[in-house]
Design a protein around this motif. Structure first.
Motif, PDB file in Angstrom:
ATOM      1  N   PRO A 246     -54.376  49.570 -32.236  1.00 41.65           N
ATOM      2  CA  PRO A 246     -53.966  49.147 -30.899  1.00 41.65           C
ATOM      3  C   PRO A 246     -52.869  48.099 -30.906  1.00 41.65           C
ATOM      4  O   PRO A 246     -52.142  47.945 -29.935  1.00 41.65           O
ATOM      5  N   SER A 247     -52.716  47.360 -31.996  1.00 40.86           N
ATOM      6  CA  SER A 247     -51.639  46.387 -32.159  1.00 40.86           C
ATOM      7  C   SER A 247     -51.270  46.355 -33.634  1.00 40.86           C
ATOM      8  O   SER A 247     -52.026  46.817 -34.485  1.00 40.86           O
ATOM      9  N   PRO A 248     -50.106  45.815 -33.974  1.00 38.02           N
ATOM     10  CA  PRO A 248     -49.614  45.930 -35.356  1.00 38.02           C
ATOM     11  C   PRO A 248     -50.508  45.242 -36.379  1.00 38.02           C
ATOM     12  O   PRO A 248     -51.128  44.206 -36.104  1.00 38.02           O
ATOM     13  N   ASN A 249     -50.557  45.839 -37.578  1.00 35.99           N
ATOM     14  CA  ASN A 249     -51.207  45.175 -38.696  1.00 35.99           C
ATOM     15  C   ASN A 249     -50.393  43.935 -39.071  1.00 35.99           C
ATOM     16  O   ASN A 249     -49.173  43.895 -38.872  1.00 35.99           O
ATOM     17  N   ARG A 250     -51.076  42.930 -39.611  1.00 34.20           N
ATOM     18  CA  ARG A 250     -50.384  41.699 -39.995  1.00 34.20           C
ATOM     19  C   ARG A 250     -50.712  41.369 -41.451  1.00 34.20           C
ATOM     20  O   ARG A 250     -51.838  41.578 -41.909  1.00 34.20           O
ATOM     21  N   PHE A 251     -49.719  40.840 -42.144  1.00 31.24           N
ATOM     22  CA  PHE A 251     -49.863  40.512 -43.557  1.00 31.24           C
ATOM     23  C   PHE A 251     -49.416  39.070 -43.785  1.00 31.24           C
ATOM     24  O   PHE A 251     -48.284  38.714 -43.453  1.00 31.24           O
ATOM     25  N   PHE A 252     -50.316  38.256 -44.335  1.00 32.01           N
ATOM     26  CA  PHE A 252     -50.052  36.846 -44.580  1.00 32.01           C
ATOM     27  C   PHE A 252     -50.126  36.546 -46.075  1.00 32.01           C
ATOM     28  O   PHE A 252     -50.889  37.174 -46.811  1.00 32.01           O
ATOM     29  N   VAL A 253     -49.357  35.571 -46.510  1.00 33.46           N
ATOM     30  CA  VAL A 253     -49.471  35.032 -47.860  1.00 33.46           C
ATOM     31  C   VAL A 253     -49.454  33.517 -47.753  1.00 33.46           C
ATOM     32  O   VAL A 253     -49.055  32.951 -46.732  1.00 33.46           O
ATOM     33  N   THR A 254     -49.881  32.848 -48.817  1.00 36.78           N
ATOM     34  CA  THR A 254     -49.853  31.391 -48.819  1.00 36.78           C
ATOM     35  C   THR A 254     -48.640  30.831 -49.556  1.00 36.78           C
ATOM     36  O   THR A 254     -48.436  29.618 -49.568  1.00 36.78           O
ATOM     37  N   ASP A 255     -47.832  31.717 -50.162  1.00 37.89           N
ATOM     38  CA  ASP A 255     -46.624  31.260 -50.857  1.00 37.89           C
ATOM     39  C   ASP A 255     -45.758  32.458 -51.248  1.00 37.89           C
ATOM     40  O   ASP A 255     -46.279  33.536 -51.533  1.00 37.89           O
ATOM     41  N   ILE A 256     -44.456  32.308 -51.237  1.00 35.83           N
ATOM     42  CA  ILE A 256     -43.453  33.251 -51.737  1.00 35.83           C
ATOM     43  C   ILE A 256     -43.645  34.663 -51.161  1.00 35.83           C
ATOM     44  O   ILE A 256     -44.120  35.581 -51.840  1.00 35.83           O
ATOM     45  N   ALA A 257     -43.263  34.828 -49.924  1.00 34.40           N
ATOM     46  CA  ALA A 257     -43.423  36.106 -49.239  1.00 34.40           C
ATOM     47  C   ALA A 257     -42.511  37.194 -49.801  1.00 34.40           C
ATOM     48  O   ALA A 257     -42.867  38.373 -49.790  1.00 34.40           O
ATOM     49  N   THR A 258     -41.331  36.826 -50.317  1.00 34.93           N
ATOM     50  CA  THR A 258     -40.369  37.828 -50.779  1.00 34.93           C
ATOM     51  C   THR A 258     -40.917  38.646 -51.938  1.00 34.93           C
ATOM     52  O   THR A 258     -40.873  39.877 -51.931  1.00 34.93           O
ATOM     53  N   ARG A 259     -41.453  37.992 -52.941  1.00 33.56           N
ATOM     54  CA  ARG A 259     -42.011  38.677 -54.109  1.00 33.56           C
ATOM     55  C   ARG A 259     -43.192  39.563 -53.690  1.00 33.56           C
ATOM     56  O   ARG A 259     -43.345  40.685 -54.168  1.00 33.56           O
ATOM     57  N   PHE A 260     -44.022  39.061 -52.798  1.00 29.07           N
ATOM     58  CA  PHE A 260     -45.165  39.822 -52.300  1.00 29.07           C
ATOM     59  C   PHE A 260     -44.693  41.110 -51.636  1.00 29.07           C
ATOM     60  O   PHE A 260     -45.264  42.178 -51.847  1.00 29.07           O
ATOM     61  N   SER A 261     -43.653  41.023 -50.834  1.00 29.97           N
ATOM     62  CA  SER A 261     -43.132  42.207 -50.142  1.00 29.97           C
ATOM     63  C   SER A 261     -42.596  43.234 -51.129  1.00 29.97           C
ATOM     64  O   SER A 261     -42.824  44.439 -50.980  1.00 29.97           O
ATOM     65  N   GLU A 262     -41.884  42.770 -52.156  1.00 28.33           N
ATOM     66  CA  GLU A 262     -41.294  43.687 -53.133  1.00 28.33           C
ATOM     67  C   GLU A 262     -42.368  44.438 -53.907  1.00 28.33           C
ATOM     68  O   GLU A 262     -42.330  45.660 -54.048  1.00 28.33           O
ATOM     69  N   VAL A 263     -43.348  43.699 -54.424  1.00 28.94           N
ATOM     70  CA  VAL A 263     -44.400  44.306 -55.230  1.00 28.94           C
ATOM     71  C   VAL A 263     -45.407  45.035 -54.351  1.00 28.94           C
ATOM     72  O   VAL A 263     -45.923  46.098 -54.704  1.00 28.94           O
ATOM     73  N   GLY A 264     -45.674  44.466 -53.182  1.00 29.56           N
ATOM     74  CA  GLY A 264     -46.715  44.996 -52.309  1.00 29.56           C
ATOM     75  C   GLY A 264     -46.493  46.414 -51.842  1.00 29.56           C
ATOM     76  O   GLY A 264     -47.462  47.148 -51.605  1.00 29.56           O
ATOM     77  N   ALA A 265     -45.252  46.817 -51.702  1.00 30.21           N
ATOM     78  CA  ALA A 265     -44.969  48.177 -51.242  1.00 30.21           C
ATOM     79  C   ALA A 265     -45.561  49.214 -52.190  1.00 30.21           C
ATOM     80  O   ALA A 265     -46.016  50.274 -51.753  1.00 30.21           O
ATOM     81  N   ARG A 266     -45.578  48.923 -53.489  1.00 33.07           N
ATOM     82  CA  ARG A 266     -46.171  49.858 -54.457  1.00 33.07           C
ATOM     83  C   ARG A 266     -47.680  49.970 -54.256  1.00 33.07           C
ATOM     84  O   ARG A 266     -48.263  51.039 -54.429  1.00 33.07           O
ATOM     85  N   PHE A 267     -48.309  48.873 -53.903  1.00 37.03           N
ATOM     86  CA  PHE A 267     -49.767  48.869 -53.745  1.00 37.03           C
ATOM     87  C   PHE A 267     -50.195  49.467 -52.408  1.00 37.03           C
ATOM     88  O   PHE A 267     -51.225  50.143 -52.338  1.00 37.03           O
TER      89      PHE A 267
END
Length: 282
Positions: A246-267
């Motif tokens: 019903p509303s967008p999923n949200r993704f939070f991190v506690t540090d360094i969002a860029t690296r998380f986004s790069e690696v996270g797409a594979r997971f």
């Protein structure tokens, strides 16, 4: 209906959000988020990766429990119907405290994976692979004993699997050689099923399957948790029938969002939306 904190860590008010909260020490829990999103496409997911404090494995049980409560409170403040602890270490050490802390269902990745593994093993030896911290905790052996006192469980730590998965070396000769070294004692023991006891490991499933052989059933804890979540949520059927949340999923991190986004797409199996920075300090 979901729950949101009103004034303290033990008081939450009802809000009409219906989200599923998921936390992990880092990026690996996105495999759990992916399984839940596939099983319940109409339910919103709010994910927290505690990247500032990863890894959890070497830390003390007291510290793990504190981190887990802080993560859970953050997600509860965003309105959730259920909390999924997508970290094996936190599942082993903090799940009981989280059960008593919140009025909504709290699921870890450990017991659902063991339960499905024992079914798949059909009375034969069950293998479990995980990080050094998870295997040293003996949490999988204890969970198996609670479910079946006669269960034979063979455990093996596979620490290099995590960096190999994060670097995308999922079909590399070096990865297969390492897998053969790690898994040889389990195949020698004649395991009938193998629990992938770390949320990174499903990315390496093709190589792991090739090494252990087609006769060994691989059990992905992420899929097991998603199925158990459907059984635990009273309105899960409605969430499974919808095609989008019903509303967008949200993704939070506690540090360094860029690296998380790069690696996270594979997971996650797809590109992540904008990753937000979470501040767990009130």
């Amino acid at each position: 209906m979901s729950i949101c904190r009103e004034s303290s860590a033990s008081a939450w008010r009802a809000v009409e959000v219906g989200a599923i909260g998921i936390f992990d020490s880092g990026v690996g829990g996105l495999t759990v988020a992916r399984a839940i999103m596939e099983e319940l496409p109409g339910r919103r997911v709010i994910y927290l990766g505690d990247t500032a404090r990863v890894p959890y494995g070497p830390k003390s049980p007291r510290t793990i429990r504190r981190f887990s409560k802080e993560n859970g409170d953050f997600l509860a403040d965003h309105g959730i119907d259920a909390l999924v602890v997508a970290c094996n270490t936190a599942s082993a050490l903090a799940i009981e405290e989280l059960h008593s802390r919140y009025p909504f269902p709290v699921l870890g990745v450990l017991e659902p994976g063991v339960r499905e593994g024992l079914r798949a093993a059909k009375g034969g030896p069950l293998g479990v692979i995980g990080t050094v911290g998870t295997i040293k905790s003996a949490a999988y052996r204890l969970a198996a004993a609670r479910l079946d006192s006669a269960a034979v469980v063979e455990c093996r730590a596979c620490p290099l699997f995590v960096p190999l998965a994060e670097e995308g070396m999922v079909d590399h000769l070096a990865t297969e050689l390492i897998a053969r070294d790690y898994l040889e004692p389990l195949t020698t023991a004649g395991i009938r099923a193998l629990v992938l006891g770390c949320t990174h490991y499903p990315l390496l499933a093709p190589i792991i399957q090739r090494v252990v052989g087609a006769d060994v059933t691989l059990v992905d804890s992420a899929d097991a948790v998603a199925r158990e979540l459907v059984a635990r949520l009273p309105d899960a059927q409605a969430g499974s029938e919808a095609t989008v949340p019903p509303s967008p999923n949200r993704f939070f991190v506690t540090d360094i969002a860029t690296r998380f986004s790069e690696v996270g797409a594979r997971f996650l199996g797809s590109e992540l939306p904008a990753v937000e920075l979470a501040d767990l300090v009130e």
